[in-house]
Motif scaffolding. Structure first.
Motif, PDB file in Angstrom:
ATOM      1  N   LEU A   1       0.751  -1.113  -0.135  1.00 29.09           N
ATOM      2  CA  LEU A   1       0.204  -0.037  -0.125  1.00 29.09           C
ATOM      3  C   LEU A   1       0.856   1.121   0.086  1.00 29.09           C
ATOM      4  O   LEU A   1       0.698   2.118  -0.783  1.00 29.09           O
TER       5      LEU A   1
ATOM      6  N   PRO B   1     -12.912   1.300  -8.814  1.00 30.82           N
ATOM      7  CA  PRO B   1     -13.000   1.582  -7.097  1.00 30.82           C
ATOM      8  C   PRO B   1     -14.223   0.409  -6.719  1.00 30.82           C
ATOM      9  O   PRO B   1     -14.003  -0.100  -5.634  1.00 30.82           O
TER      10      PRO B   1
ATOM     11  N   THR C   1      -4.174  -0.870  -3.905  1.00 32.46           N
ATOM     12  CA  THR C   1      -4.896   0.095  -3.317  1.00 32.46           C
ATOM     13  C   THR C   1      -5.839  -0.356  -1.961  1.00 32.46           C
ATOM     14  O   THR C   1      -5.527  -1.703  -2.147  1.00 32.46           O
ATOM     15  N   TRP C   2      -6.320   0.511  -1.125  1.00 31.04           N
ATOM     16  CA  TRP C   2      -6.934   0.084  -0.019  1.00 31.04           C
ATOM     17  C   TRP C   2      -8.283  -0.707  -0.035  1.00 31.04           C
ATOM     18  O   TRP C   2      -8.861  -1.512   0.550  1.00 31.04           O
TER      19      TRP C   2
ATOM     20  N   ARG D   1       2.229   1.807  -3.179  1.00 32.13           N
ATOM     21  CA  ARG D   1       1.114   2.335  -4.342  1.00 32.13           C
ATOM     22  C   ARG D   1       1.037   0.882  -5.320  1.00 32.13           C
ATOM     23  O   ARG D   1       0.809   1.257  -6.451  1.00 32.13           O
TER      24      ARG D   1
END
Length: 344
Positions: A221, A283, A227-228, A224
């Motif tokens: 994370l 996302p 992603t979370w 990068r």
């Protein structure tokens, strides 16, 4: 500096190298808990992965050196090896790794084209084909038994030779997920099961291993690389589902901590479900993908025929990725999103 401002993506080799580095803490904890067998398995898996990758590239008429040096085959090999019992026979690791690289990766067109996560394809082939070998996990250091050094571990992995005076039961032990499922089927309560030696000694090791994978995931994370969305959605959804069942019947359904620290939950959240090729790109899609995989993981663990459900959940959700991406993409200016109806 004038526009346009373009951010160059990192190379495949750089990304894969970071993933390998992130796995090092878990490997160290694995060796501490279960002995050096995992290092032997990693070496076997790595050698087979590179050889199979080179062979498939030759057969497809592709250049060998550039693709062999991108480290993607090694990532698949390490993830698979870490998912297998560290005292499994060498040929089991070799078969699973070769299948993952040759079939799940190259028969779909190679890196960037595979529909399914190659490491999880290899794992599922092995758990379905060789279930007895896949359940022989080494006994952790918390349980009494002979300690295997390099020579003893290699003798057992390559030749099946046991240390003098040792029985197979002294070297291997059922995982907590196995123990709980088997004992619940025998009408024992969860309190009784977790009070016995196997149910109580293994969690300490599982917690350390989960923390090691989490540390590696946090590194990814920070770098990068991921992603979370996927790890947070997966672990949160798994905790919520486990919590609901536990609240309904605490004597039959383990709580969230049990499911988060046992099995492949954390490695799945940070290293497997985050595969950029076989996972969603949006996302919202990542959140939906991960939460659905968590629910499937729990259902397979508790109600299915296999002790852990991470691999099967990943492959099932891999099939849904094209649909998830299609319905979670932001609409192009002037066009309606899929399924909204009406004229643009």
């Amino acid at each position: 500096m004038s526009a346009p401002f373009v951010s160059l993506a990192g190379s495949v080799q750089g990304v894969m190298l970071r993933v390998l580095v992130a796995l090092v803490p878990a490997i160290a904890v694995h060796v501490w808990l279960y002995g050096p067998g995992v290092l032997i398995q990693l070496a076997v898996a790595s050698a087979v992965a590179l050889a199979t990758e080179a062979l498939m590239l030759k057969l497809r008429g592709s250049p060998v050196a550039p693709f062999l040096s991108d480290l993607s085959a090694l990532v698949t090999a390490w993830l698979l090896a870490l998912s297998l019992p560290s005292l499994a026979p060498w040929w089991l690791v070799a078969v699973g790794t070769a299948f993952a690289i040759a079939v799940a990766k190259h028969l779909y067109g190679g890196l960037g084209n595979n529909l399914f996560n190659p490491a999880m394809v290899g794992y599922c082939v092995l758990i379905i084909s060789f279930p007895a070998h896949m359940t022989r996990w080494p006994a952790p250091v918390a349980l009494p038994g002979p300690d295997l050094g390099w020579i003893e571990a290699a003798a057992f992995i390559f030749f099946g030779d046991l240390p003098a005076g040792a029985a197979l039961d002294a070297l291997t032990a059922a995982t907590p997920l196995d123990v709980v499922k088997t004992q619940l089927a025998a009408n024992r309560t969860l309190t009784e099961i977790l009070g016995q030696p196997v149910g109580h000694a293994v969690p300490d090791g599982s917690v350390w291993l989960a923390l090691a994978y989490a540390a590696g995931g946090l590194f990814l994370l920070q770098q990068r690389v991921i992603t979370w969305h996927v790890p947070v959605a997966y672990l949160a959804a798994l905790a919520v589902v486990a919590g609901l069942f536990h609240a309904a019947d605490a004597d039959r359904y383990a709580g969230p901590l049990f499911h988060l620290t046992y099995g492949a939950s954390v490695i799945g959240a940070f290293f497997i479900l985050t595969d950029p090729v076989s996972g969603p790109t949006t996302p919202i899609g990542k959140l939906l993908f991960a939460a659905s995989a968590a629910a499937l993981t729990y259902l397979i663990r508790v109600f299915g025929g296999y002790p852990d459900g991470v691999a099967f959940a990943v492959l099932i959700m891999n099939m849904a990725v094209p649909l998830i991406d299609a319905y979670t993409q932001l609409p192009v200016y002037g066009k309606k999103p899929p399924g909204s109806g009406g004229a643009p």
